[in-house]
Design a protein around this motif. Structure first.
Motif, mmCIF file in Angstrom:
data_model
loop_
_atom_site.group_PDB
_atom_site.id
_atom_site.type_symbol
_atom_site.label_atom_id
_atom_site.label_comp_id
_atom_site.label_asym_id
_atom_site.label_seq_id
_atom_site.Cartn_x
_atom_site.Cartn_y
_atom_site.Cartn_z
ATOM 1 N N ARG A 1 0.831 -1.210 0.000
ATOM 2 C CA ARG A 1 0.000 0.000 0.000
ATOM 3 C C ARG A 1 0.862 1.256 0.000
ATOM 4 N N PHE A 2 1.992 1.202 0.704
ATOM 5 C CA PHE A 2 2.938 2.318 0.665
ATOM 6 C C PHE A 2 3.437 2.519 -0.760
ATOM 7 N N ILE A 3 3.761 1.429 -1.434
ATOM 8 C CA ILE A 3 4.271 1.502 -2.806
ATOM 9 C C ILE A 3 3.197 2.015 -3.759
ATOM 10 N N THR A 4 1.972 1.597 -3.570
ATOM 11 C CA THR A 4 0.882 2.119 -4.392
ATOM 12 C C THR A 4 0.783 3.634 -4.251
ATOM 13 N N ALA A 5 0.897 4.119 -3.016
ATOM 14 C CA ALA A 5 0.842 5.561 -2.781
ATOM 15 C C ALA A 5 2.045 6.264 -3.408
ATOM 16 N N ALA A 6 3.237 5.686 -3.269
ATOM 17 C CA ALA A 6 4.432 6.302 -3.843
ATOM 18 C C ALA A 6 4.360 6.320 -5.366
ATOM 19 N N ASP A 7 3.840 5.241 -5.954
ATOM 20 C CA ASP A 7 3.694 5.194 -7.417
ATOM 21 C C ASP A 7 2.844 6.354 -7.924
ATOM 22 N N LYS A 8 1.810 6.708 -7.164
ATOM 23 C CA LYS A 8 0.922 7.796 -7.580
ATOM 24 C C LYS A 8 1.626 9.150 -7.552
ATOM 25 N N HIS A 9 2.696 9.235 -6.782
ATOM 26 C CA HIS A 9 3.422 10.497 -6.658
ATOM 27 C C HIS A 9 4.679 10.533 -7.518
ATOM 28 N N CYS A 10 4.895 9.485 -8.332
ATOM 29 C CA CYS A 10 6.110 9.432 -9.129
ATOM 30 C C CYS A 10 6.132 10.534 -10.200
ATOM 31 N N THR A 11 7.330 11.044 -10.433
ATOM 32 C CA THR A 11 7.557 12.072 -11.448
ATOM 33 C C THR A 11 8.619 11.555 -12.414
#
Length: 522
Positions: free
Chosen positions: A152-162
């Motif tokens: 779930r942390f990775i899912t959230a980080a993926d959404k913030h990827c640039t």
């Protein structure tokens, strides 16, 4: 006329109690503590001197400066602070005669929990009950919960990827989209709720920590979990050092200060957060749900026999689990990432170690693959050394007959302590203590370093949850370092840090992008 006389008597009595008598006691020096240098001008006379240092927001740094000149410092009329690691075994070791200080009774509620219980027999009873929950064998059963939170942390980080950062540039403010501090805390809060109570808080999914609280009369309302937890710790950690005056200070502070009024109100929110979690889990227990969690271990032993703990005691254990079981680990996670991003050579070396055992497309790293990687553990331990989440000296009290500390007799009923912030900066043990050097934990003197490493305290009262903390820190750090690149706002950037009982960093906004950036990048 009578009113004036009464006011004069009250004023004189107050002056005598709070000023005159402490000064007389300082010069009488019944325990012989005046030979030790004071932390500040007030320390030998009143505990308000340490309250003042705590109010400034980083009392452990003031201690460090004092200990750079003196091995023993008087931080209160009846309190001594030590810096030498040789004092660790005298104060905290398995064979110490020192007891838990009255500090813990001062903060305790109607029932003690494992961390604040002062009676040795009661502590042994609690530890026996809780050891089954925190045993190493349970890590295998709870690893899937940690893996779920990592995903779930990775899912959230993926959404913030640039897109990747161009060489020689710094991130724009628009690219600093991922607050690692907040999400690390969401991770540990979600994890401990699941491990402890089989509850899904959903903070990682929703990206905030708004949660239901419940008053004892059944009123439900929403509060921010972290705001309540941190306000409670901040208010208590400033005022508690004046043990006998703490109840009075706790009542006066919100009257005299709007900031304390807010913090005390948020403390009520914390109590209601805990109460709601506890009562909801009890209802599931009564309905016969068989769940593998901390609550089950509190209620019954491994054979299914009731442990016989009072309900207030169970609520107290849930409270400390939700507090200490989340905050310190989140701080450790944040600090490890900060240290690695501030030391690119260490980050590169860690990536090499991880890449050697992980597939490029591996997302959530299995614990068994990385739990014994030496440099990964060294990176975590070095961050915990440099920035121990719990910085203040955990107070102990000498027995009535007194006890020797560093070969010097300390009279009975004296508060003694060692701050991890101070101990971990002993240059004789940790050369260049302000530098982040994971390699120091891989040398021939690693065993000696571990003896001086008190992030989790030590002895019979050492942190019972350290195995779970290492599990969470190891899996998350390995997973995100393997998957992402991160960038701090600029070179030399540092987070703000405020010391309550823990040394809490402020927000850490990062730019994040995929290492294999041809996938899922926006």
């Amino acid at each position: 006329m009578f009113g004036y006389v009464l006011a004069a008597v009250v004023a004189l009595s107050s002056f005598s109690y709070f000023v005159l008598w402490p000064v007389i006691q300082y010069f009488r020096d019944p325990k012989g503590l005046r030979k030790y240098p004071n932390l500040n001008l007030l320390s030998g006379i009143t505990d308000l001197g340490f309250v003042y240092e705590a109010h400034k927001g980083f009392r452990s740094d003031a201690l460090l400066k004092a200990h750079q000149q003196h091995p023993v410092v008087r931080i209160g009329p009846n309190s001594l602070s030590y810096s030498s690691i040789s004092a660790i075994k005298d104060i905290y070791g398995h064979n110490t005669k020192c007891l838990k200080d009255v500090f813990y009774d001062t903060l305790a509620g109607t029932h003690h929990h494992l961390a604040d219980v002062t009676d040795k027999l009661d502590h042994q009873r609690k530890r026996r009950i809780l050891s089954s929950a925190y045993a190493l064998k349970n890590l295998e059963g709870w690893e899937h919960k940690v893996a779920d939170k990592t995903a779930r942390f990775i899912t959230a980080a993926d959404k913030h990827c640039t897109f990747p950062l161009k060489a020689g540039t710094i991130p724009t403010s628009e690219d600093l989209t991922f607050d690692y501090r907040a999400y690390a805390n969401f991770f540990t809060l979600d994890a401990i709720a699941d491990i402890g109570l089989s509850e899904r808080l959903g903070f990682l999914d929703q990206g905030h920590d708004l949660v239901t609280a419940e008053t004892m009369d059944g009123k439900l309302y929403k509060v921010n979990y972290r705001a309540c937890l941190h306000a409670t710790a901040r208010a208590q950690s400033v005022l508690v050092w004046a043990y006998s005056s703490f109840p009075t200070l706790w009542k006066l502070a919100p009257i005299l200060s709007s900031s304390y009024k807010k913090m005390v109100k948020l403390n009520e929110g914390w109590n209601d957060i805990v109460w709601h979690r506890a009562t909801q889990r009890l209802e599931r227990y009564r309905k016969g749900e068989k769940l593998d969690d901390f609550f089950s271990a509190l209620m019954d032993d491994k054979n299914g026999n009731p442990n016989g703990m009072e309900w207030g005691e169970i609520v107290a254990e849930i409270s400390i689990m939700m507090n200490a079981g989340s905050d310190t680990t989140a701080i450790g996670m944040n600090n490890a990432m900060y240290c690695l991003l501030s030391n690119p050579a260490a980050l590169s070396k860690l990536r090499q170690e991880l890449d050697a055992v992980l597939d490029p497309n591996e997302v959530v790293v299995p614990y068994d693959k990385v739990r014994h990687l030496p440099y990964l553990r060294a990176c975590i331990d070095e961050a915990l050394r440099l920035f121990p989440p719990t910085t203040f000296g955990l107070p102990r009290r000498t027995p009535a007959e007194g006890a020797p500390i560093l070969g010097d007799f300390v009279p009975g009923d004296t508060s003694v302590s060692i701050s991890a912030w101070v101990a971990h900066r002993d240059e004789k043990v940790f050369p260049e203590p302000e530098k982040y050097r994971p390699e120091r934990w891989l040398g021939d003197d690693a065993r000696e370093l571990q003896a001086a490493f008190i992030t989790f305290s030590t002895g019979a009262r050492g942190c019972i949850g350290r195995n779970i903390s290492y599990l969470e820190q190891t899996v998350l750090l390995a997973s995100v370092v393997h998957r992402y690149e991160f960038a701090l706002p600029c070179e030399g950037w540092q987070p703000n840090r405020l010391e309550a009982f823990n040394l809490s960093p402020g927000p850490m906004p990062l730019k994040v992008w995929r290492r294999y950036h041809d996938q899922d990048v926006k």
